[in-house]
Motif scaffolding. Structure first.
Motif, PDB file in Angstrom:
ATOM      1  N   ASN A 138      -4.262   3.402 -14.099  1.00  0.00           N
ATOM      2  CA  ASN A 138      -3.564   2.369 -13.336  1.00  0.00           C
ATOM      3  C   ASN A 138      -3.942   2.292 -11.865  1.00  0.00           C
ATOM      4  N   PHE A 139      -4.453   3.381 -11.301  1.00  0.00           N
ATOM      5  CA  PHE A 139      -4.834   3.382  -9.889  1.00  0.00           C
ATOM      6  C   PHE A 139      -6.334   3.532  -9.699  1.00  0.00           C
ATOM      7  N   ASP A 140      -7.079   3.564 -10.797  1.00  0.00           N
ATOM      8  CA  ASP A 140      -8.536   3.726 -10.750  1.00  0.00           C
ATOM      9  C   ASP A 140      -8.927   4.985  -9.976  1.00  0.00           C
TER      10      ASP A 140
ATOM     11  N   PHE B 171       2.391   1.845  -3.483  1.00  0.00           N
ATOM     12  CA  PHE B 171       1.418   2.397  -4.438  1.00  0.00           C
ATOM     13  C   PHE B 171       1.109   3.860  -4.105  1.00  0.00           C
TER      14      PHE B 171
ATOM     15  N   LEU C  21      -6.835   2.507  -3.235  1.00  0.00           N
ATOM     16  CA  LEU C  21      -5.687   1.608  -3.243  1.00  0.00           C
ATOM     17  C   LEU C  21      -5.910   0.321  -2.460  1.00  0.00           C
TER      18      LEU C  21
ATOM     19  N   THR D 224     -10.520   3.926   0.333  1.00  0.00           N
ATOM     20  CA  THR D 224     -10.074   5.045  -0.503  1.00  0.00           C
ATOM     21  C   THR D 224      -9.340   6.106   0.308  1.00  0.00           C
TER      22      THR D 224
ATOM     23  N   GLY E  57      -8.407  -1.546  -2.332  1.00  0.00           N
ATOM     24  CA  GLY E  57      -9.028  -2.518  -3.237  1.00  0.00           C
ATOM     25  C   GLY E  57      -8.044  -3.074  -4.246  1.00  0.00           C
ATOM     26  N   ILE E  58      -7.067  -2.290  -4.643  1.00  0.00           N
ATOM     27  CA  ILE E  58      -6.056  -2.748  -5.600  1.00  0.00           C
ATOM     28  C   ILE E  58      -5.058  -3.664  -4.909  1.00  0.00           C
ATOM     29  N   VAL E  59      -4.699  -3.320  -3.685  1.00  0.00           N
ATOM     30  CA  VAL E  59      -3.675  -4.066  -2.954  1.00  0.00           C
ATOM     31  C   VAL E  59      -4.174  -5.427  -2.514  1.00  0.00           C
TER      32      VAL E  59
ATOM     33  N   HIS F 242       0.838  -1.197   0.000  1.00  0.00           N
ATOM     34  CA  HIS F 242       0.000   0.000   0.000  1.00  0.00           C
ATOM     35  C   HIS F 242       0.874   1.248   0.000  1.00  0.00           C
TER      36      HIS F 242
END
Length: 172
Positions: free
Chosen positions: A144-146, A57, A167, A89, A169-171, A54
């Motif tokens: 890339n990070f939405d 990113f 992030l 978020t 959610g991405i991680v 996290h």
């Protein structure tokens, strides 16, 4: 994420961290971008599912935003950055001096992140530009990070970029 969540008011977000400094001091050394981004990322990522990932990113995204303000190069005024959290978020609010001649650029760059062809614009920018342009940076965050990006125009000479980074959610 629905439309209401995307435009959640500041009060819906928990304040995490902020800094404020003279723009001249910030511009005095290119490394300030990376140092501030890394420090803030470590501070806010300690309680995330994968804190190291996290932090990486978040640091990358924040560093790009700080570099945008650095490239604007206006030494007068102050730069301020605040980070908020709501669930998965983080919201970054970056305020920096912006000469009147650059305001239209930021309006258009932010607008490009919302258009349906943002991905095509991003691919074109990274395949044809030798160095990432400032609008390619915002497209990168959106693709890339939405990220959701919007612009708040303050009293001249400053503007505020508001970037919601989901992030967690991405991680995870």
């Amino acid at each position: 994420m629905d439309a209401a969540e995307k435009e959640a008011p500041e009060s819906a977000f928990e304040a995490l961290l902020q800094f404020d400094m003279e723009m001249g001091a910030f511009l005095s050394d290119w490394h300030h971008c990376d140092q501030l981004a890394s420090f803030m990322a470590r501070m806010i990522s300690h309680n995330r599912t994968d804190p190291v990932r996290h932090s990486n990113f978040f640091s990358s995204a924040l560093n790009e935003l700080l570099e945008m303000s650095f490239r604007g190069g206006s030494p007068d005024g102050r730069i301020g950055c605040a980070v908020y959290r709501r669930g998965p978020t983080e919201r970054v609010k970056l305020t920096f001096p912006c000469p009147p001649g650059q305001r239209q650029f930021y309006r258009e760059a932010v607008s490009k992140t919302r258009k349906g062809n943002a991905y095509a614009r991003y691919l074109d920018a990274i395949s044809t530009d030798l160095a990432p342009s400032r609008d390619a940076v915002l497209l990168d965050l959106a693709i890339n990070f939405d990220a959701e990006v919007r612009l708040e125009e303050n009293d001249p000479p400053s503007i505020t970029l508001v970037v919601d980074l989901p992030l967690e959610g991405i991680v995870s």
